[in-house]
Design an enzyme around this catalytic site. Structure first.
Site, PDB file in Angstrom:
ATOM      1  N   ASP A 124       0.858  -1.186   0.000  1.00  9.68           N
ATOM      2  CA  ASP A 124       0.000   0.000   0.000  1.00  9.68           C
ATOM      3  C   ASP A 124       0.895   1.237   0.000  1.00  9.68           C
ATOM      4  O   ASP A 124       1.783   1.368   0.851  1.00  9.68           O
ATOM      5  CB  ASP A 124      -0.902   0.010   1.238  1.00  9.68           C
ATOM      6  CG  ASP A 124      -1.977  -1.068   1.165  1.00  9.68           C
ATOM      7  OD1 ASP A 124      -2.023  -1.800   0.161  1.00  9.68           O
ATOM      8  OD2 ASP A 124      -2.765  -1.177   2.125  1.00  9.68           O
ATOM      9  N   ASP A 146     -15.200  -3.057  -1.729  1.00 11.61           N
ATOM     10  CA  ASP A 146     -14.793  -2.814  -0.349  1.00 11.61           C
ATOM     11  C   ASP A 146     -16.054  -2.598   0.472  1.00 11.61           C
ATOM     12  O   ASP A 146     -16.808  -1.656   0.211  1.00 11.61           O
ATOM     13  CB  ASP A 146     -13.896  -1.580  -0.278  1.00 11.61           C
ATOM     14  CG  ASP A 146     -12.708  -1.688  -1.230  1.00 11.61           C
ATOM     15  OD1 ASP A 146     -12.183  -2.800  -1.394  1.00 11.61           O
ATOM     16  OD2 ASP A 146     -12.307  -0.652  -1.806  1.00 11.61           O
TER      17      ASP A 146
END
Length: 240
Positions: free
Chosen positions: A8, A129
Site C-alpha cells: 500500500d 470494499d
C-alpha cells in the site's frame, strides 16, 4: 489459491493502514520497490498494489513508486486506487501492469467497467470494499447503500477477471478475515474472488482455502511485514 502480498503506497512509501484510516498509517518500507523485490525473492507470483493517496484524490499519485516496482521486479502486479477513467486504465496497462482494479467507478460508472473489460480482456478487476455488507467508495471515505453481493452479481456478464473483496472492518486489524462473508460472495458469482482484509496467520489462509467456495486467492499485508505470516510457508500452504 494465489497469495498476493500487499504494498500500500502513501506519500511514496510502503505503509499499512488500520481499517482504511489514513491518519493511522505505519510505514514499513521507505522504498516500495525494495519491498517488492523482497517479496519476489521469497517466491510470490503476484503483487497487490494500492495507491492510497490516489484513492482519495481520484487520480494516480504514487505513480513513480508503482513504475519502479514494475521495472525492477517484472512480476505480475495488480493496482487499485484513483483509476477512474479509460485514459488512466490504458496508461497503467501500457506501463506493464497485469491488471487494474476498479472500485469507486464500479459503483458510480459501471459502463466504464464494462467498456474496459471488453477492451482489455483478463486485465480488469472490480474492487468491492464493504463495511457491514455495504460498499464503500473514494478510499473508503463514503459508505453507500449498495449491497456488496448485488454489486458483484451485476458484473456477472461483464467479463471482469476477478473481484477483490475487502472487509474494511478487518483490514489491517490482524483479527482474521471475514471468511463467512467472503465465501458467501464467492458462491454467489462465477467471477473469481480474491479475499482481502484481516489475513493475519497461516491458519487464516487455511480457513480461506478450505472455506467451501473456490477462491482465486488472498491478499495479506501487515502480517507479512510483522512476520506473523512466513511468506514461503504461506505459498506452500496455498499451493497444496
Amino acid at each position: 489459491m494465489i497469495l498476493y502480498p500487499a504494498i500500500d503506497l502513501k506519500d511514496g512509501k510502503a505503509v499499512r493502514l488500520l481499517r482504511g484510516d489514513m491518519d493511522k498509517a505505519t510505514v514499513f518500507n521507505e522504498d516500495p520497490a525494495a519491498q517488492a523485490l523482497e517479496f519476489v525473492a521469497k517466491g510470490c507470483e503476484w503483487l497487490h498494489l494500492v495507491d492510497l493517496n490516489g484513492a482519495f484524490a481520484g487520480q494516480p499519485v504514487n505513480g513513480a513508486a508503482v513504475e519502479a516496482i514494475l521495472s525492477q521486479t517484472g512480476t505480475p502486479a495488480q493496482l487499485g486506487g484513483g483509476i477512474r477513467d479509460m485514459a488512466t486504465i490504458e496508461a497503467w496497462l501500457s506501463k506493464g501492469l497485469a491488471r487494474v482494479i476498479l472500485g469507486t467507478v464500479a459503483v458510480e460508472n459501471p459502463a466504464l467497467v464494462r467498456e474496459a473489460a471488453r477492451a482489455f480482456p483478463g486485465q480488469i478487476a472490480v474492487g468491492i470494499d464493504a463495511r457491514d455488507g455495504k460498499v464503500a467508495t473514494k478510499g473508503w471515505a463514503e459508505t453507500t447503500d449498495v449491497d456488496a453481493t448485488e454489486l458483484a452479481r451485476s458484473y456477472e456478464d461483464a467479463g471482469v477477471a476477478a473481484i477483490v473483496y475487502t472487509d474494511i472492518n478487518r483490514d489491517g486489524a490482524m483479527q482474521g478475515p471475514n471468511v463467512e462473508a467472503t465465501a458467501a460472495l464467492a458462491r454467489a458469482v462465477q467471477i473469481p474472488v480474491i479475499a482481502s482484509g484481516g489475513v493475519s496467520s497461516i491458519k487464516d489462509l487455511r480457513a480461506l482455502r478450505d472455506c467451501g467456495a473456490k477462491l482465486n486467492g488472498a491478499i495479506s499485508g501487515r502480517a507479512l511485514y510483522d512476520g506473523a505470516i512466513d511468506l514461503k510457508e504461506a505459498l506452500k500452504v496455498l499451493r497444496t
